[in-house]
Design a protein around this motif. Structure first.
Motif, PDB file in Angstrom:
ATOM      1  N   LYS A 127      -2.662  -0.264  -9.059  1.00 27.55           N
ATOM      2  CA  LYS A 127      -3.753  -1.113  -9.105  1.00 27.55           C
ATOM      3  C   LYS A 127      -4.622  -1.228 -10.538  1.00 27.55           C
ATOM      4  O   LYS A 127      -4.948  -2.294 -10.914  1.00 27.55           O
ATOM      5  N   CYS A 129     -10.484  -8.217  -7.295  1.00 25.94           N
ATOM      6  CA  CYS A 129     -10.020  -6.883  -6.781  1.00 25.94           C
ATOM      7  C   CYS A 129     -11.063  -6.795  -5.485  1.00 25.94           C
ATOM      8  O   CYS A 129     -12.137  -6.394  -5.242  1.00 25.94           O
ATOM      9  N   ASP A 185     -15.989  -7.048  -2.555  1.00 24.62           N
ATOM     10  CA  ASP A 185     -15.808  -6.012  -1.976  1.00 24.62           C
ATOM     11  C   ASP A 185     -17.129  -5.670  -0.978  1.00 24.62           C
ATOM     12  O   ASP A 185     -17.315  -4.407  -0.458  1.00 24.62           O
ATOM     13  N   ASN A 192       0.952  -1.223   0.126  1.00 28.12           N
ATOM     14  CA  ASN A 192      -0.005   0.082   0.042  1.00 28.12           C
ATOM     15  C   ASN A 192       0.762   1.107   0.344  1.00 28.12           C
ATOM     16  O   ASN A 192       2.202   0.955   0.380  1.00 28.12           O
ATOM     17  N   SER A 215      -7.497  -4.482  -6.797  1.00 30.26           N
ATOM     18  CA  SER A 215      -8.070  -3.741  -5.648  1.00 30.26           C
ATOM     19  C   SER A 215      -9.285  -3.170  -6.161  1.00 30.26           C
ATOM     20  O   SER A 215      -9.421  -2.755  -7.328  1.00 30.26           O
ATOM     21  N   SER A 233      -9.362  -0.174  -5.993  1.00 34.59           N
ATOM     22  CA  SER A 233      -8.504   1.066  -6.545  1.00 34.59           C
ATOM     23  C   SER A 233      -8.409   0.412  -7.954  1.00 34.59           C
ATOM     24  O   SER A 233      -7.644   1.564  -8.809  1.00 34.59           O
TER      25      SER A 233
END
Length: 255
Positions: free
Chosen positions: A156, A181, A241, A92, A139, A141
């Motif tokens: 990402k 993701c 997610d 990250n 991700s 993202s």
């Protein structure tokens, strides 16, 4: 289930988090697994209770091309083939464009993008022989922007589009490539968020299921995309997610 009996899987970042959960899922379903990560002690600790005859621990910095080539060579030497590559290693990076240093930018791109590129290139000749698959861990993202994560968002997003390109170029060989993701998932990468009640309240506003995901839940999606049940799926970006990306905005907890 034993969907992966006789199959050989490489998992990067396999010493913790989503990578370790994926390793355990593949082993539980009969695979042999090459487990990579930078920290040998972490790999050995994670693998202490795993089936030793079906794993190969290979410490490596997969942001570097020679290490990626060595991982693939070791996998073939030990197990004779490669059926799936799971690129779960990454880092990250918190910061806007203004406060992201050159070194941090390069480190993030190395860990999150270069690793995927180098390992994919090294593994593809073997995956073409087995009509294998690639599952890259992106991700949310990968699917949209967010606040205060400029480098991470860019990396990402690159992973998702690199995956699509690999899918386009290698479908004729029977090789599939997809991106999982994850949204907010309980791993060491998000400890700061999980310990901040104010940030969590913002997160729950954007996540319909109102909780963080578990590494094992992401591993289930990875295993599905790697399996024969997903034979007609390639070039996909699968959001895992809790519904975050079906809301009207992206992650807001860094705003």
């Amino acid at each position: 289930m034993n969907r992966f009996t006789g199959k050989v899987i490489i998992v990067t970042g396999g010493g913790s988090g989503i990578g370790e959960a994926a390793v355990r899922r593949f082993l539980a379903e009969g695979a042999s697994v090459v487990i990579t990560g930078r920290n040998r002690d972490r790999l050995e600790k994670a693998a202490a209770d795993m089936a030793q005859d079906r794993i190969l621990l290979f410490p490596a910095d997969v942001s570097k091309r020679p290490d990626c080539d060595a991982v693939v060579s070791a996998a073939v030497e030990r197990f004779g083939r490669i059926d799936t590559l799971v690129n779960a290693a990454g880092m990250n990076l918190v910061g806007t464009v203004d406060d992201t240093s050159d070194d941090d930018w390069r480190a993030c791109m190395g860990a999150d993008v270069d690793s995927v590129f180098f390992l994919t290139r090294a593994a593809l000749p073997h995956l073409r022989k087995t009509k294998g698959s690639i599952v890259n861990v992106g991700s949310v993202s990968s699917l949209g922007g967010g606040w205060s994560h400029a480098g991470y968002n860019a990396a990402k997003a690159a992973v998702a589009n690199l995956t699509r390109s690999v899918a386009c170029d290698n479908g004729k060989y029977g090789v599939r490539a997809n991106t999982v993701c994850p949204g907010l998932t309980v791993t060491g990468m998000v400890d700061a968020i999980m310990e901040d009640e104010a940030l969590l309240e913002k997160a729950w506003e954007r996540i319909p299921l109102r909780r963080a995901g578990k590494p094992e839940e992401i591993a289930s999606a990875i295993a599905f995309l790697a399996s024969n049940e997903a034979q007609w799926i390639t070039g996909a970006t699968l959001a895992v997610d809790g519904g975050q990306t079906c809301t009207d905005g992206g992650p807001e907890w860094g705003k």
